[in-house]
Design a protein around this motif. Structure first.
Motif, PDB file in Angstrom:
ATOM      1  N   SER A 208      38.217  24.582  22.093  1.00 49.31           N
ATOM      2  CA  SER A 208      36.810  23.909  22.049  1.00 49.31           C
ATOM      3  C   SER A 208      37.063  22.574  22.183  1.00 49.31           C
ATOM      4  CB  SER A 208      35.989  24.339  20.837  1.00 49.31           C
ATOM      5  OG  SER A 208      34.773  23.703  21.047  1.00 49.31           O
ATOM      6  N   TYR A 209      36.309  21.781  22.948  1.00 48.31           N
ATOM      7  CA  TYR A 209      36.347  20.363  23.050  1.00 48.31           C
ATOM      8  C   TYR A 209      35.774  19.952  21.860  1.00 48.31           C
ATOM      9  CZ  TYR A 209      37.733  21.169  28.001  1.00 48.31           C
ATOM     10  OH  TYR A 209      38.277  21.669  29.001  1.00 48.31           O
ATOM     11  N   ILE A 210      36.096  18.944  21.381  1.00 41.21           N
ATOM     12  CA  ILE A 210      35.478  18.171  20.217  1.00 41.21           C
ATOM     13  C   ILE A 210      35.081  16.602  20.693  1.00 41.21           C
ATOM     14  CG2 ILE A 210      37.441  17.653  18.990  1.00 41.21           C
ATOM     15  CD1 ILE A 210      35.705  17.786  16.553  1.00 41.21           C
TER      16      ILE A 210
ATOM     17  N   TYR B 153      15.444  17.156  12.794  1.00 39.62           N
ATOM     18  CA  TYR B 153      14.840  17.966  13.869  1.00 39.62           C
ATOM     19  C   TYR B 153      13.567  18.002  13.983  1.00 39.62           C
ATOM     20  CZ  TYR B 153      19.837  18.780  15.392  1.00 39.62           C
ATOM     21  OH  TYR B 153      21.188  18.737  15.887  1.00 39.62           O
TER      22      TYR B 153
ATOM     23  N   THR C 294      27.838  11.896  20.456  1.00 36.79           N
ATOM     24  CA  THR C 294      27.729  11.698  21.926  1.00 36.79           C
ATOM     25  C   THR C 294      26.805  12.333  22.719  1.00 36.79           C
ATOM     26  OG1 THR C 294      29.221  13.187  22.607  1.00 36.79           O
ATOM     27  CG2 THR C 294      30.280  11.273  21.426  1.00 36.79           C
TER      28      THR C 294
ATOM     29  N   SER D  36      27.992  18.326  15.544  1.00 34.75           N
ATOM     30  CA  SER D  36      27.516  19.628  15.562  1.00 34.75           C
ATOM     31  C   SER D  36      28.882  20.619  15.393  1.00 34.75           C
ATOM     32  CB  SER D  36      26.844  19.893  16.991  1.00 34.75           C
ATOM     33  OG  SER D  36      25.694  19.023  17.074  1.00 34.75           O
TER      34      SER D  36
ATOM     35  N   LEU E 224      25.933  20.824  23.966  1.00 37.22           N
ATOM     36  CA  LEU E 224      25.223  21.786  22.959  1.00 37.22           C
ATOM     37  C   LEU E 224      23.831  22.248  23.302  1.00 37.22           C
ATOM     38  CD1 LEU E 224      25.890  22.773  20.148  1.00 37.22           C
ATOM     39  CD2 LEU E 224      24.548  21.124  19.325  1.00 37.22           C
TER      40      LEU E 224
ATOM     41  N   PHE F  61      14.801   8.411  17.420  1.00 35.69           N
ATOM     42  CA  PHE F  61      14.495   9.701  16.610  1.00 35.69           C
ATOM     43  C   PHE F  61      15.712  10.368  16.366  1.00 35.69           C
ATOM     44  CE2 PHE F  61      10.635   7.829  18.151  1.00 35.69           C
ATOM     45  CZ  PHE F  61       9.826   8.054  17.201  1.00 35.69           C
TER      46      PHE F  61
ATOM     47  N   SER G 166      16.904  18.898  20.227  1.00 34.51           N
ATOM     48  CA  SER G 166      17.349  17.600  20.394  1.00 34.51           C
ATOM     49  C   SER G 166      16.506  16.776  21.396  1.00 34.51           C
ATOM     50  CB  SER G 166      18.804  17.939  20.945  1.00 34.51           C
ATOM     51  OG  SER G 166      19.786  18.068  19.886  1.00 34.51           O
TER      52      SER G 166
ATOM     53  N   GLY H  55      32.032  15.331  17.157  1.00 31.75           N
ATOM     54  CA  GLY H  55      31.893  16.334  15.999  1.00 31.75           C
ATOM     55  C   GLY H  55      30.775  16.639  15.241  1.00 31.75           C
TER      56      GLY H  55
ATOM     57  N   GLY I  29      14.261  11.446  10.889  1.00 27.08           N
ATOM     58  CA  GLY I  29      15.608  11.924  11.333  1.00 27.08           C
ATOM     59  C   GLY I  29      15.791  13.292  11.546  1.00 27.08           C
TER      60      GLY I  29
HETATM   61  C1  LIG Z   1      22.524  16.010   9.824  1.00 25.79           C
HETATM   62  C2  LIG Z   1      22.369  16.120  11.236  1.00 25.79           C
HETATM   63  C3  LIG Z   1      21.400  15.796  11.915  1.00 25.79           C
HETATM   64  C4  LIG Z   1      21.228  15.853  13.208  1.00 25.79           C
HETATM   65  N1  LIG Z   1      19.849  15.514  13.525  1.00 25.79           N
HETATM   66  C5  LIG Z   1      19.866  15.300  15.105  1.00 25.79           C
HETATM   67  C6  LIG Z   1      18.505  15.073  15.806  1.00 25.79           C
HETATM   68  O1  LIG Z   1      17.562  14.812  14.995  1.00 25.79           O
HETATM   69  N2  LIG Z   1      18.468  14.984  17.141  1.00 25.79           N
HETATM   70  C7  LIG Z   1      19.426  15.458  17.931  1.00 25.79           C
HETATM   71  O2  LIG Z   1      19.390  15.321  19.136  1.00 25.79           O
HETATM   72  N3  LIG Z   1      20.889  15.650  17.135  1.00 25.79           N
HETATM   73  C8  LIG Z   1      20.969  15.513  15.961  1.00 25.79           C
HETATM   74  N4  LIG Z   1      22.119  16.002  15.232  1.00 25.79           N
HETATM   75  C9  LIG Z   1      23.201  16.342  16.147  1.00 25.79           C
HETATM   76  C10 LIG Z   1      24.066  15.405  16.786  1.00 25.79           C
HETATM   77  O3  LIG Z   1      23.170  14.385  17.797  1.00 25.79           O
HETATM   78  C11 LIG Z   1      25.310  15.815  17.636  1.00 25.79           C
HETATM   79  O4  LIG Z   1      26.070  14.723  17.351  1.00 25.79           O
HETATM   80  C12 LIG Z   1      25.008  16.143  19.084  1.00 25.79           C
HETATM   81  O5  LIG Z   1      24.219  17.234  19.102  1.00 25.79           O
HETATM   82  C13 LIG Z   1      26.274  16.659  19.582  1.00 25.79           C
HETATM   83  O6  LIG Z   1      27.010  15.804  19.816  1.00 25.79           O
HETATM   84  P1  LIG Z   1      28.818  15.547  19.404  1.00 25.79           P
HETATM   85  O7  LIG Z   1      29.323  14.429  20.258  1.00 25.79           O
HETATM   86  O8  LIG Z   1      28.798  15.352  17.962  1.00 25.79           O
HETATM   87  O9  LIG Z   1      29.142  16.958  19.978  1.00 25.79           O
HETATM   88  P2  LIG Z   1      30.346  17.721  19.201  1.00 25.79           P
HETATM   89  O10 LIG Z   1      30.019  18.147  17.706  1.00 25.79           O
HETATM   90  O11 LIG Z   1      31.827  17.227  19.350  1.00 25.79           O
HETATM   91  O12 LIG Z   1      30.555  19.038  19.973  1.00 25.79           O
HETATM   92  C14 LIG Z   1      29.290  19.959  20.331  1.00 25.79           C
HETATM   93  C15 LIG Z   1      29.520  20.812  21.279  1.00 25.79           C
HETATM   94  O13 LIG Z   1      29.576  20.333  22.616  1.00 25.79           O
HETATM   95  C16 LIG Z   1      30.825  20.484  23.490  1.00 25.79           C
HETATM   96  N5  LIG Z   1      31.134  19.108  24.079  1.00 25.79           N
HETATM   97  C17 LIG Z   1      31.043  17.977  23.449  1.00 25.79           C
HETATM   98  N6  LIG Z   1      31.105  17.125  24.294  1.00 25.79           N
HETATM   99  C18 LIG Z   1      31.369  17.573  25.322  1.00 25.79           C
HETATM  100  C19 LIG Z   1      31.659  17.441  26.869  1.00 25.79           C
HETATM  101  N7  LIG Z   1      31.455  15.855  27.278  1.00 25.79           N
HETATM  102  N8  LIG Z   1      31.711  18.501  27.703  1.00 25.79           N
HETATM  103  C20 LIG Z   1      31.686  19.632  27.465  1.00 25.79           C
HETATM  104  N9  LIG Z   1      31.278  19.914  26.257  1.00 25.79           N
HETATM  105  C21 LIG Z   1      31.263  19.133  25.419  1.00 25.79           C
HETATM  106  C22 LIG Z   1      31.764  20.817  22.292  1.00 25.79           C
HETATM  107  O14 LIG Z   1      32.781  21.687  22.642  1.00 25.79           O
HETATM  108  C23 LIG Z   1      30.894  21.479  21.254  1.00 25.79           C
HETATM  109  O15 LIG Z   1      30.844  22.922  21.617  1.00 25.79           O
HETATM  110  C24 LIG Z   1      22.357  15.987  13.901  1.00 25.79           C
HETATM  111  C25 LIG Z   1      23.725  16.451  13.274  1.00 25.79           C
HETATM  112  C26 LIG Z   1      23.597  16.277  11.967  1.00 25.79           C
HETATM  113  C27 LIG Z   1      25.009  16.646  11.451  1.00 25.79           C
END
Ligand SMILES: Cc1cc2nc3c(=O)[nH]c(=O)nc-3n(C[C@H](O)[C@H](O)[C@H](O)COP(=O)(O)OP(=O)(O)OC[C@H]3O[C@@H](n4cnc5c(N)ncnc54)[C@H](O)[C@@H]3O)c2cc1C
Lengths: 789, 286
Positions: free
Chosen positions: B29-31, B193, B111, B36, B118, B100, B123, B34, B191
């Motif tokens: 899996s790509y991260i 969802y 990101t 989610s 995701l 939001f 979101s 992180g 904050g």
């Molecule tokens: C407590 C909490 C509250 C949150 N509240 C909200 C909210 O209100 N609204 C909201 O929108 N989000 C919310 N989030 C989610 C947050 O915004 C996540 O960061 C976002 O949804 C995923 O981005 P990430 O970079 O962290 O992805 P990751 O967690 O690193 O990855 C998520 C998934 O996407 C894939 N992925 C990541 N980047 C790529 C890429 N470039 N190409 C292909 N696949 C990829 C990964 O393989 C994985 O399957 C919340 C998270 C937490 C922990």
């Protein structure tokens, strides 16, 4: 008695002063030492396989694959632990005919709630233990779950040891209720539902159990508020002499009552440590906490009030059905909350005809038990909502109807219709203070103006009575080995400082701070020179520890009396050194002074030096007593009741059902205040938990008895953004049962916040045909009440 | 709540990341941020054998304007969107939605590309990508391709991404002087969802709607465009009557699901209220 009269200006007069916590910096710097931080040589880690069903028969458990996994040291099931652990039953003798099925660490035949631990895995790391947990195959034949408390009352018994699902039932009747309702000019009746919620402490439950077979000695590093109780429990249920059991409660990240109950996981981990002879750590993760920490509340109450033409309450009649899960918790039981609900009803008001019916019912959910403000929020909400309903019926202002009905401040001592003895309360003063503090009349004008623009604001008021400083009448009389007394050891160091080890404990509320204040104040020394230590059964005297608002009132009095004893000893030595009468000497600012002139004669450090190292210079036969041990058990009234008044201001968006909490006010009377800053913190935290219950927090279950929101994403804990400013004012009515005069304050905020919030929302909705009698008051429930959806 | 054991690597370029995924035979899996993925690992909802960390790849970074579009590199963090003048100027709807998204700690790591990949229907950014008619640039070992947001979100957590593909950037058409935007959501706590949320990206001239795109979050298994509502408003002025009609159309167009806190009818009702409020302030652009 109350000989105490602290003048705030004299040196070291710490009682009544807002001083910061000596431990705050350490905790903020991340130097706290919680159970989770502990690493012991040869330590193993525990994880549990849990029941996916709310009710079921265990057909088979296959642990072979799990056992074979590399890094797994042992896998235990029900029989393994039941064979070394005596079962426990959560009943108290003073609750007549109370019953509960016996409990063992892991189930032998049946699972009784979804999330119940079934298999214990011990491995080199928690991650490996969780890997192994995935390999265990538990075959459970699902049985119908009793999720609804009313259904459970008549359904067949779910425990083979019991004839039905009623844990405890009782009635109170002072007489005259029917007659009063027949004669009433006005009667109001409402039915309420109080949802389940849970503590959600920052630090979850945690234990490191360390059994040493060579000495038959158990050391449990345990995140609990009551180390002595657990010393007793581990000793008796595992057959280890009490003196060989040491329970250490280090830094604790919140407790709120949740960490004083016996849990299956902790008992199982202790058993596993005994079986393996190695230290074992278990830390509940957040998902486990939701399905295994005690829940609280879960009451369905119908209440009626009878009033005469002048709006005076003449009678109250209530029925409470509360569901407590599959077992009554141990050793404090799960009936205490219901018992307090029916005994606290109507407590602020002057009437004599009261009747109550309580049914405490088993169901297939996790246990409920004591959590901050046990029973108070329910009794308060039912009473205060009915009083507001009556006020609306009679077109009386909410302040007016309360002023007419509350027990006058001049009429104490009083006994409530439910049998509680009130030494002295201050409802009139508190209510008047609340009214002026919140600028009530101006708020009503503003409310009316905004209402014309379609903005719905609501103002809610609630009076409360809180139970604090419990005597043995609480648990001891019921046969529970839970102490109502506390003990302290004060030791002088050779440098003239004082070390205090005391049996009340610290979970973040500042117990150690106030004990240090009291000791320094009474001894006349700098607060920095007092070191307070709590939470270790080997190094502190046995005592009640922390629960039910007793730390300040009982622990504080213990410290006060101990300090006076040590002071007398120190003055006696000083008198010998100075060839003066001890009665003419005092200690101020770390110096022995002449009482009358204040002239400094000799420093306390010098007295200590002489007493410890140059006893040869003292008169022959002198044996200086430089340490004292003192115990104190509450006497006089069985409980020290406190009181107060709260108000909540809200704005309801009638289109969306969303509520903005704009402001909250509290006037409270906890007797002598030791540290106003800490009392305010207690009140604010308590209010937030009460508002959490009113608007956000609820453990939601489906019909199969499955918790459907068991994570912090779905279970809504109140957060800072949603919380209002909370303004606090104090009235001080010290108890005369102690020198210190302090009562408890930890539950005051929670006791009435949800009641005030309910009244506020209902005030906002006046004229919209909606009355909310269920908490939390979610947007969905508000729109349903309004008929919008 | 401990993740199963996994391997971890931090490739130096997108090509290396793509090849590593292929070599892992799908057990990877790509991260990115992180935010989610890590909770999903801890809960053992996912247990890939290999994590390929793409958070620090230069090719995936940056905000820039080129060819009539705002290019948002996939690993642009939520906090960067929130603080960017470029975003405020050229994609004002994103700037409105960004506060939001979660809480500051999460916005510091999460990101934009991760959020779209995701495709959580609750979101903000996936729904806004839809409202903005964004174009998603995707890389695989075979090369690069572009997919419109309208074709990207397929079902619950299901997108046009094939296993092993990486979102490299997202292209948002630039706002003009006629652009009017509005965003809001109803969440129990700041904050969280949201129970329901919506963003509108429109072009208005002389009080008339020339073009309008509306996307909702938290009302279905994907972010949802409401074409019938858009059509009902295009060419019209946003009078109270027009807004009421749009709300009625919405009532028939949405088919939201319920959850433990919120029954479907509540969602539908709140979506109507929200739409009315957003349309009421769209022209003023506040
Ligand atoms: C407590 C909490 C509250 C949150 N509240 C909200 C909210 O209100 N609204 C909201 O929108 N989000 C919310 N989030 C989610 C947050 O915004 C996540 O960061 C976002 O949804 C995923 O981005 P990430 O970079 O962290 O992805 P990751 O967690 O690193 O990855 C998520 C998934 O996407 C894939 N992925 C990541 N980047 C790529 C890429 N470039 N190409 C292909 N696949 C990829 C990964 O393989 C994985 O399957 C919340 C998270 C937490 C922990």
């Amino acid at each position: 008695m109350n000989a105490f009269a602290g003048s705030i200006d004299r040196p070291n007069s710490y009682i009544g002063r807002s001083v910061s916590r000596p431990n705050a910096k350490r905790l903020l710097e991340g130097r706290g030492r919680y159970v989770t931080d502990l690493v012991l040589p040869r330590m193993l880690h525990a994880a549990f396989v849990r029941s996916p069903y709310a009710h079921g028969k265990i057909v088979s458990i296959d642990i072979e694959e799990a056992k074979a996994l590399s890094g797994v040291r042992a896998v235990f099931t029900g029989e393994d632990l039941a064979s070394i652990c005596a079962p426990w039953t959560g009943t108290l003798e003073h609750f007549t005919n109370m019953k509960s099925p016996p409990q063992v660490p892991l189930p032998l035949e049946k699972v009784m709630w979804s999330g119940q631990p079934v298999v214990l895995i011990i491995a080199d790391s928690r991650a490996v233990a969780e890997d192994a947990a995935e390999l265990v195959i538990v075959d459970i034949e699902e049985l119908p779950a009793l999720a609804d408390p009313v259904d459970a009352m008549s359904a067949a018994a779910m425990s083979k040891e019991l004839a039905d699902n009623i844990c405890f039932a009782t009635k109170l009747d002072s007489g005259g209720v029917e007659e009063a309702f027949d004669a009433a000019d006005t009667a109001v009746e409402q039915s309420f539902i109080f949802g389940r919620h849970t503590a959600v402490t920052l630090e979850p439950r945690a234990i490191v159990a360390d059994y040493d077979p060579s000495e038959n000695r158990l050391t449990a590093h345990h995140a609990t508020q009551t180390p002595y109780q657990f010393q007793d429990v581990y000793s008796r249920h595992y057959g280890i002499p009490e003196a060989n059991v040491r329970v250490i409660a280090p830094d604790i990240g919140g407790s709120f009552g949740m960490k004083l109950h016996v849990y299956h996981e902790e008992m199982a981990v202790v058993g596993a440590s005994i079986l393996l002879g190695r230290p074992i750590k278990y830390v509940a993760d957040r998902m486990e906490s939701f399905v295994s920490d005690i829940h609280a509340r879960d009451h369905r109450v119908t209440g009626r009030l009878a009033l005469d033409r002048d709006g005076r309450i003449t009678a109250m009649d209530v029925d409470d059905v509360t569901a407590i899960g599959a077992f009554s918790s141990y050793p404090r039981t799960s009936a205490v909350e219901g018992n307090q609900v029916i005994r606290l009803m109507g407590a602020p008001y002057d009437f004599s005809s009261y009747r109550a019916n309580l049914s405490v019912v088993f169901q297939n959910k996790v246990q409920t038990s004591q959590y901050r403000a046990v029973g108070h929020p329910i009794a308060c909400a039912v009473t205060e909502c009915l009083v507001d309903a009556a006020a609306r019926e009679l077109s009386l202002d909410p302040f007016e109807i309360r002023e007419r009905n509350l027990i006058p401040d001049s009429s104490y001592p009083r006994t409530s219709p439910t049998g509680y003895q009130f030494e002295k309360l201050s409802h009139q003063v508190c209510l008047a203070r609340l009214k002026s503090m919140m600028n009530y009349d101006a708020l009503r004008v503003e409310q009316a103006g905004l209402r014309e623009k379609g903005i719905l604001r609501g103002i809610g008021i609630a009076l409360f009575v809180e139970i604090t400083n419990p005597s043995p009448a609480f648990y001891g009389v019921g046969g529970a080995r839970i102490s109502a007394q506390d003990g302290a050891i004060l030791k002088l160091t050779p440098s003239g400082e004082v070390h205090c080890s005391i049996s009340v404990t610290e979970q973040g509320q500042g117990t150690e701070t106030i004990i240090g204040q009291i000791v320094a104040d009474q001894l006349g020394i700098d607060r920095e020179k007092v070191r307070v230590m709590t939470g270790d059964t080997d190094t502190t005297p046995h005592g009640g520890a922390t629960w039910a608002c007793r730390g300040a009132g009982i622990g504080g009095e213990t410290a006060l009396q101990a300090a006076r004893k040590l002071k007398a000893n120190l003055l006696a030595v000083a008198g010998l050194i100075l060839q003066a009468q001890p009665g003419e000497l005092d200690i101020r600012a770390d110096w022995i002074v002449e009482t009358v002139t204040g002239q400094q004669r000799i420093s306390l450090a010098e007295v200590a030096r002489v007493a410890f190292f140059r006893s040869d210079t003292l008169p022959p036969e002198t044996q200086a007593q430089l340490s004292v041990v003192h115990h104190y058990a509450p006497q006089g009234y069985p409980f020290a009741f406190t009181n107060g008044a709260q108000s909540c201001l809200v704005e309801v968006d009638a289109e969306t059902g969303f509520v903005k909490i704009l402001k909250h006010w509290v006037v409270e009377d906890c007797g002598r205040i030791i540290n106003p800053l800490l009392v305010d913190e207690q009140v604010r935290g308590g209010v937030v938990q009460g508002l959490g219950a009113a608007f956000f927090e609820e453990c939601l279950y489906n019909e199969e008895g499955q918790l459907t929101n068991g994570s912090l994403a779905d279970y809504l804990v109140p957060m800072a953004c949603e919380m209002p400013d909370i303004e606090i004012s104090h009235v001080e009515t010290p108890t005369r049962d102690t020198e210190l005069g302090a009562k408890g304050c930890g539950e005051a905020g929670t006791a009435a916040a949800s009641a005030a919030a309910m009244n506020a929302v209902n005030d906002a909705l006046v004229g919209h045909g909606a009355v909310l009698t269920q908490i939390p008051m979610t947007p969905t429930r508000i729109l349903k009440a309004l008929g919008t959806i | 709540m401990k993740a199963r054991a996994f391997d971890y690597m931090r490739p130096k370029c997108v090509q290396e990341a793509l090849e590593a995924f292929v070599r892992a035979d799908g057990d990877a899996s790509y991260i990115a941020g992180g935010q989610s993925l890590v909770p999903a690992l801890a809960l053992r909802l996912q247990a890939p054998g290999l994590l390929i960390d793409i958070a620090r790849l230069d090719e995936l970074r940056g905000l820039s304007v080129a060819g009539g579009h705002l290019r948002i590199g996939a690993t642009t963090r939520h906090c960067e969107i929130l603080g960017s003048d470029l975003v405020r100027e050229h994609a004002p709807l994103l700037a409105r939605a960004a506060p939001f998204v979660a809480h500051p700690a999460i916005r510091n790591k999460g990101t934009f590309g991760g959020s779209l990949a995701l495709a959580d229907p609750a979101s903000e950014f996936p729904a806004m990508a839809l409202a903005l008619d964004a174009i998603i640039e995707i890389a695989s070992v075979e090369g690069s391709r572009r997919v419109g947001a309208g074709d990207f979100f397929i079902d619950l957590y299901e997108t046009a991404l094939q296993p092993g593909e990486i979102i490299t950037a997202v292209y948002v058409p630039l706002a003009s002087a006629k652009t009017r935007t509005a965003f809001d959501e109803l969440a129990r706590r700041r904050g969280d969802y949201a129970i329901v949320g919506a963003g509108i990206d429109a072009e208005m001239q002389g009080g008339f709607v020339e073009r309008m795109r509306i996307a909702f979050l938290s009302v279905g298994s994907t972010p949802v465009r409401v074409g019938a509502v858009e059509a009902a408003l295009t060419g019209r002025q946003l009078t109270p009557q027009a807004i009421r009609q749009a709300q009625d159309v919405l009532g028939t167009e949405l088919d939201p699901v319920g959850d433990e806190h919120t029954p479907p009818e509540m969602r539908r009702h709140l979506a109507r209220v929200l739409l009315g409020r957003l349309l009421g302030r769209l022209e003023a652009n506040v």
